[in-house]
Scaffold this motif. Structure first.
Motif, short mmCIF file in Angstrom:
data_model
loop_
_atom_site.label_atom_id
_atom_site.label_comp_id
_atom_site.label_asym_id
_atom_site.label_seq_id
_atom_site.Cartn_x
_atom_site.Cartn_y
_atom_site.Cartn_z
N ASN A 31 -4.00 15.04 -0.57
CA ASN A 31 -4.67 13.89 0.05
C ASN A 31 -3.84 12.62 -0.04
O ASN A 31 -3.74 11.84 0.92
CB ASN A 31 -6.04 13.68 -0.59
CG ASN A 31 -7.04 14.74 -0.20
OD1 ASN A 31 -6.92 15.37 0.86
ND2 ASN A 31 -8.03 14.97 -1.05
N THR A 32 -3.23 12.41 -1.22
CA THR A 32 -2.44 11.19 -1.40
C THR A 32 -1.19 11.22 -0.52
O THR A 32 -0.80 10.19 0.06
CB THR A 32 -2.04 11.04 -2.88
OG1 THR A 32 -3.22 11.02 -3.69
CG2 THR A 32 -1.27 9.75 -3.10
N ASN A 45 0.85 -1.19 0.00
CA ASN A 45 0.00 0.00 0.00
C ASN A 45 0.88 1.24 0.00
O ASN A 45 0.59 2.23 -0.69
CB ASN A 45 -0.92 -0.01 1.23
CG ASN A 45 -2.15 0.85 1.03
OD1 ASN A 45 -2.21 1.69 0.15
ND2 ASN A 45 -3.14 0.65 1.87
N ASN A 63 0.16 8.39 6.58
CA ASN A 63 -0.60 7.55 7.52
C ASN A 63 -0.25 6.07 7.37
O ASN A 63 -0.07 5.35 8.35
CB ASN A 63 -2.09 7.77 7.31
CG ASN A 63 -2.55 9.16 7.70
OD1 ASN A 63 -1.84 9.88 8.41
ND2 ASN A 63 -3.72 9.56 7.25
N GLN A 84 -0.92 12.69 2.36
CA GLN A 84 -1.33 12.43 3.73
C GLN A 84 -1.64 10.94 3.94
O GLN A 84 -1.30 10.36 4.98
CB GLN A 84 -2.56 13.27 4.08
CG GLN A 84 -2.99 13.16 5.54
CD GLN A 84 -1.89 13.58 6.49
OE1 GLN A 84 -1.32 14.66 6.35
NE2 GLN A 84 -1.57 12.71 7.45
N GLN A 85 -2.28 10.33 2.92
CA GLN A 85 -2.53 8.89 3.00
C GLN A 85 -1.21 8.11 3.09
O GLN A 85 -1.10 7.13 3.83
CB GLN A 85 -3.32 8.43 1.78
CG GLN A 85 -4.75 8.92 1.74
CD GLN A 85 -5.45 8.54 0.45
OE1 GLN A 85 -4.92 7.80 -0.37
NE2 GLN A 85 -6.66 9.05 0.26
N LEU A 92 0.93 3.96 -3.06
CA LEU A 92 0.71 5.39 -2.84
C LEU A 92 1.94 6.20 -3.26
O LEU A 92 1.81 7.34 -3.72
CB LEU A 92 0.39 5.65 -1.37
CG LEU A 92 -1.00 5.20 -0.91
CD1 LEU A 92 -1.14 5.33 0.59
CD2 LEU A 92 -2.08 6.01 -1.62
#
Length: 439
Positions: free
Chosen positions: A204-205, A149, A211, A207-208, A153
């Motif tokens: 957004n990506t 993942n 995380n 930040q993903q 990303l």
């Protein structure tokens, strides 16, 4: 500036960022998880407990030795008459008694109960090892779910940054065209709207990605204190033989091996229960020492000491215990039958899951290949649309659509790439081969 240049710039920028970060390879991630993951540590401790239980010290084969000692002091007032009629009185006559002994108890025969219980402990130890292996397999699969993942990303961020760079170039071109009267303000506004959308997607990506990196660090035992990146290169093992893998699934699957151990444990449980029908023969022995002193003038002996050794055999036979042994043996036989039924059911489930996993892997691998081919088509389409856009043969809406088509193709390719790899790992886990490969 054409799309290829933007791609090179995007890759250069991302490469510089990654070069400043520690790259965690797949093999390094597995090593860190095996060493630091808390779930694996707990499983290892359970194995150590089971290993301790298999020790000869927990087998019942060794004798027991107990030591006893005691001392008493009595003070009494005594009055007595001798044979000649003389009366004697002893006030506060003191009597002291001391004793010490060592006792040995050893079971020579208990109907083979100890033997079967000890064999059960060995099987339970191996069962615990299999349970730990299952925990490790699940943790490794969880690790790669998160690891890939992060990789996906990371590649998505490259694609989105590339798209944002193209949109910024489009805005610059639209602004020049507006300044020289070659187009209206609408082209500039449309370009600004698209830049805002692309910027939000990038934010957004990113930040993903931050995380999910934290999630990966948790799986690794929280050992990474600095920012890191992962390896996005993936190799697929296309030389799998379905027949060989299925044979391994029927012989090496961790859950199936646990059922086999439970069947063996149930078999020993039956034998252990039947051992209660037989007598128990034990050896007992002791060495004792006693001493007594008495200062009373009425005492026949003022001081006595004795010591000695005693030994013997005892036999105990529980002729009837109310039927509890019979019930225990019957229930143990039923439990064994249940374990065998569970194995038959599990074999059917494994065959179904294996076929599903095999088909899923083949489908996702084919989808990945199609998505890679789609990248080439989308790239060619974008390049031609970009050339026409520069000479005014294509409007901004058509250009934007070609841009989004390329972006979606790249994102879909990334998704298909890691979906196929996870499907491969799931197939290997079902076959009991997940821990036997090099990642």
């Amino acid at each position: 500036m054409n799309h290829k240049n933007f791609l090179l710039i995007g890759l250069f920028v991302v490469s510089n960022v990654i070069a400043q970060q520690k790259v965690i390879t797949a093999n390094e991630a597995v090593s860190l998880a095996l060493e630091n993951n808390y779930g694996i540590k707990l499983a290892d401790n359970q194995v150590e407990v089971a290993k301790n239980n298999v020790s000869i010290l927990n087998s019942g084969y060794l004798p027991t030795l107990t030591g006893n000692a005691g001392a008493t002091i009595d003070k009494q007032d005594t009055e007595g008459q001798l044979a000649n009629g003389e009366v004697r009185i002893a006030d506060g006559a003191e009597t002291r008694r001391y004793n010490a002994s060592i006792n040995l108890n050893y079971t020579l025969f208990d109907g083979m109960g100890r033997s079967y219980n000890y064999k059960q402990l060995k099987e339970r130890y191996q069962l615990t090892e299999l349970e730990a292996r299952e925990t490790i397999e699940n943790t490794v699969f969880q690790l790669f779910t998160v690891y890939y993942n992060v990789a996906q990303l990371t590649e998505n961020t490259v694609a989105l940054n590339e798209t944002l760079a193209i949109s910024k170039d489009r805005l610059l071109r639209a602004q020049y065209q507006f300044d020289y009267g070659q187009s209206t303000k609408l082209g500039v506004l449309n370009a600004e709207v698209d830049i805002n959308k692309d910027s939000i997607s990038v934010i957004n990506t990113k930040q993903q990605l931050i995380n999910i990196k934290r999630d990966l660090n948790v799986v690794l035992g929280d050992v990474l204190t600095e920012d890191f990146s992962v390896d996005t290169q993936i190799n697929f093992d296309v030389l799998f033989s379905k027949e060989e893998l299925f044979l391994k699934a029927k012989t090496r699957n961790t859950t199936l091996l646990q059922i086999d151990k439970n069947i063996a444990i149930s078999g020993f449980d039956i034998k252990s229960g039947k051992s209660a029908y037989l007598p128990t023969i034990g050896l007992i022995g002791s060495y004792g020492w006693n001493e007594s002193t008495n200062n009373s003038p009425l005492a026949f002996t003022l001081q006595s000491t004795n010591s000695g050794v005693s030994a013997g055999l005892n036999l105990s036979w529980n002729l009837f215990d109310g039927g509890s042994t019979i019930i225990r043996v019957k229930n143990a036989k039923i439990n064994l039958e249940n374990q065998q039924l569970q194995k038959e059911q599990l074999l059917i489930t494994i065959e179904r899951d294996f076929n599903n996993a095999w088909d899923d892997y083949q489908n996702k691998l084919n989808i990945f290949k199609l998505q890679e081919a789609n990248i080439i088509t989308s790239q060619n389409n974008f390049n031609r649309t970009e050339e026409k856009f520069k000479i005014g043969q294509v409007n901004s809406i058509e250009f934007r659509q070609a841009q989004l088509n390329l972006l979606n193709a790249e994102l879909s390719r990334n998704q298909a790439k890691y979906d196929a790899k996870l499907a491969e790992l799931q197939l290997l886990q079902l076959s009991g081969e997940l821990l036997n490969i090099t990642f």
